[in-house]
Design a protein around this motif. Structure first.
Motif, PDB file in Angstrom:
ATOM      1  N   LEU A 133      -8.332 -12.999 -17.769  1.00 18.12           N
ATOM      2  CA  LEU A 133      -7.952 -11.932 -18.690  1.00 18.12           C
ATOM      3  C   LEU A 133      -9.159 -11.009 -18.936  1.00 18.12           C
ATOM      4  CD1 LEU A 133      -5.119 -11.784 -19.968  1.00 18.12           C
ATOM      5  CD2 LEU A 133      -6.089 -12.833 -22.018  1.00 18.12           C
ATOM      6  N   HIS A 134      -8.955  -9.715 -18.743  1.00 17.02           N
ATOM      7  CA  HIS A 134     -10.046  -8.752 -18.933  1.00 17.02           C
ATOM      8  C   HIS A 134      -9.497  -7.397 -19.346  1.00 17.02           C
ATOM      9  CE1 HIS A 134      -8.695  -7.823 -14.833  1.00 17.02           C
ATOM     10  NE2 HIS A 134      -9.165  -6.603 -15.023  1.00 17.02           N
ATOM     11  N   GLN A 135     -10.405  -6.534 -19.788  1.00 14.62           N
ATOM     12  CA  GLN A 135     -10.079  -5.125 -20.009  1.00 14.62           C
ATOM     13  C   GLN A 135     -10.857  -4.343 -18.962  1.00 14.62           C
ATOM     14  OE1 GLN A 135     -11.634  -5.142 -24.090  1.00 14.62           O
ATOM     15  NE2 GLN A 135      -9.806  -3.995 -24.687  1.00 14.62           N
ATOM     16  N   ASP A 136     -10.332  -3.195 -18.541  1.00 19.38           N
ATOM     17  CA  ASP A 136     -11.077  -2.325 -17.631  1.00 19.38           C
ATOM     18  C   ASP A 136     -11.741  -1.270 -18.491  1.00 19.38           C
ATOM     19  OD1 ASP A 136      -9.280  -3.769 -15.908  1.00 19.38           O
ATOM     20  OD2 ASP A 136      -9.778  -2.318 -14.370  1.00 19.38           O
ATOM     21  N   ARG A 137     -13.032  -1.463 -18.753  1.00 23.92           N
ATOM     22  CA  ARG A 137     -13.712  -0.524 -19.650  1.00 23.92           C
ATOM     23  C   ARG A 137     -15.071  -0.117 -19.135  1.00 23.92           C
ATOM     24  NH1 ARG A 137     -13.386  -2.924 -25.255  1.00 23.92           N
ATOM     25  NH2 ARG A 137     -14.448  -0.969 -25.613  1.00 23.92           N
ATOM     26  N   PHE A 189      -5.567  -5.983 -22.397  1.00 19.89           N
ATOM     27  CA  PHE A 189      -6.050  -7.138 -21.634  1.00 19.89           C
ATOM     28  C   PHE A 189      -5.020  -7.497 -20.565  1.00 19.89           C
ATOM     29  CE2 PHE A 189      -8.980  -7.594 -25.137  1.00 19.89           C
ATOM     30  CZ  PHE A 189     -10.096  -8.173 -24.535  1.00 19.89           C
ATOM     31  N   HIS A 190      -5.509  -7.932 -19.402  1.00 21.74           N
ATOM     32  CA  HIS A 190      -4.605  -8.280 -18.306  1.00 21.74           C
ATOM     33  C   HIS A 190      -5.327  -9.214 -17.336  1.00 21.74           C
ATOM     34  CE1 HIS A 190      -6.946  -4.776 -17.131  1.00 21.74           C
ATOM     35  NE2 HIS A 190      -6.864  -5.216 -15.875  1.00 21.74           N
ATOM     36  N   GLY A 191      -4.546  -9.892 -16.509  1.00 19.69           N
ATOM     37  CA  GLY A 191      -5.124 -10.807 -15.527  1.00 19.69           C
ATOM     38  C   GLY A 191      -4.074 -11.198 -14.508  1.00 19.69           C
ATOM     39  N   PHE A 212      -7.024   2.300  -8.376  1.00 19.87           N
ATOM     40  CA  PHE A 212      -7.646   3.617  -8.293  1.00 19.87           C
ATOM     41  C   PHE A 212      -8.106   4.005  -9.685  1.00 19.87           C
ATOM     42  CE2 PHE A 212      -4.611   3.176  -4.923  1.00 19.87           C
ATOM     43  CZ  PHE A 212      -5.234   3.740  -3.827  1.00 19.87           C
ATOM     44  N   ARG A 213      -9.354   4.424  -9.772  1.00 22.93           N
ATOM     45  CA  ARG A 213      -9.956   4.726 -11.070  1.00 22.93           C
ATOM     46  C   ARG A 213     -10.647   6.066 -11.047  1.00 22.93           C
ATOM     47  NH1 ARG A 213     -11.413  -0.765 -12.584  1.00 22.93           N
ATOM     48  NH2 ARG A 213      -9.832  -2.056 -11.586  1.00 22.93           N
ATOM     49  N   GLN A 214     -10.618   6.711 -12.162  1.00 21.84           N
ATOM     50  CA  GLN A 214     -11.384   7.943 -12.345  1.00 21.84           C
ATOM     51  C   GLN A 214     -12.503   7.590 -13.300  1.00 21.84           C
ATOM     52  OE1 GLN A 214      -8.930  11.344 -13.095  1.00 21.84           O
ATOM     53  NE2 GLN A 214     -10.585  12.519 -14.009  1.00 21.84           N
TER      54      GLN A 214
HETATM   55 FE    FE Z   1      -8.209  -4.768 -14.351  1.00 19.90          FE
END
Ligand code: FE
Ligand code: MD6
Length: 216
Positions: A133-137, A189-191, A212-214
């Motif tokens: 489980l994590h956040q993309d930050r 949060f997701h995993g 894909f990230r900006q």
């Molecule tokens: Fe992620």
């Protein structure tokens, strides 16, 4: 019957909301999967999949690569984006234009125009691989959405809330699914639960996920 339906392409594409800023596009990539996997294959020839180390010193079970102007990396020093591949010291392979266009299309279809991804993180799951489980930050721009593409074996995606201890929902992401999330859902949060073994005609015993990230 489901498989027959899916290979027909657009008829098998449908959207499901996961929150005010998050859209799950079932089947989005099915018609483009062979092309996408060929693009991924060319990227990993130059930037091979590797198991990164977490800041805490653990080997990640998912193997990763990147393409684009920067790549996401992790080691003892922490998580970050950097312009060169630490393994080869060369710039990451460019993001294939068609891949980028598909990510922009998914974002557009979900109500995010002007998505300009500069990074594509490629995650390779062998059976048993998982993502906690994590956040993309780590992105500097948290107003842009993230677009996620899933290929190959299905996986249980854990979709949580804004707190690590919040209530979670388990959804099965299948070959060809896209998830787009931004807005108030951007920091959920997701995993991914440990991948169950199986065999997929296009990926064999594996799941491949592209995000894909900006970052700016
Ligand atoms: Fe992620
Ligand atoms: C995966 N995905 O599906 C892992 N992060 O293998 C992610 O961690 C992810 O799918 C941010 C946005 C979308 C994602």
């Amino acid at each position: 019957m489901q498989d027959l339906f899916d290979i027909n392409g657009p008829e098998g594409v449908w959207q499901e909301s996961l929150g005010s800023g998050a859209t799950w596009i079932h089947g989005f990539l099915v018609a483009h999967a062979a092309q996408v996997l060929a693009d991924v294959g060319r990227v990993v020839e130059h930037a091979p999949y590797r198991h990164l180390t977490t800041p805490g010193g653990k080997r990640m079970s998912v193997a990763m690569s990147n393409c684009g102007e920067e790549g996401w990396v992790s080691d003892r020093a922490g998580y970050r984006y950097q312009a060169t591949d630490p393994q080869t010291a060369k710039p990451w392979p460019a993001m294939p234009v068609q891949l980028r266009a598909l990510a922009q299309q998914a974002a557009d279809d979900s109500g995010y125009d002007n998505f300009a991804p500069d990074v594509c993180l490629i995650n390779y799951y062998a059976p048993g691989a998982r993502m906690g489980l994590h956040q993309d930050r780590d992105e500097n721009n948290l107003t842009a959405p993230i677009v996620s593409f899933s290929l190959g074996l299905p996986a249980v995606f854990i979709w949580g809330g804004w707190q690590r201890t919040g209530k979670t929902q388990r959804i099965m992401l299948r070959h060809g699914d896209a998830v787009v999330w931004g807005g108030e859902d951007r920091l959920r949060f997701h995993g991914v639960a440990p991948l169950k073994d199986g065999e997929h005609p296009l990926t064999g015993h594996a799941r491949i996920n592209l995000t894909f990230r900006q970052t700016r």
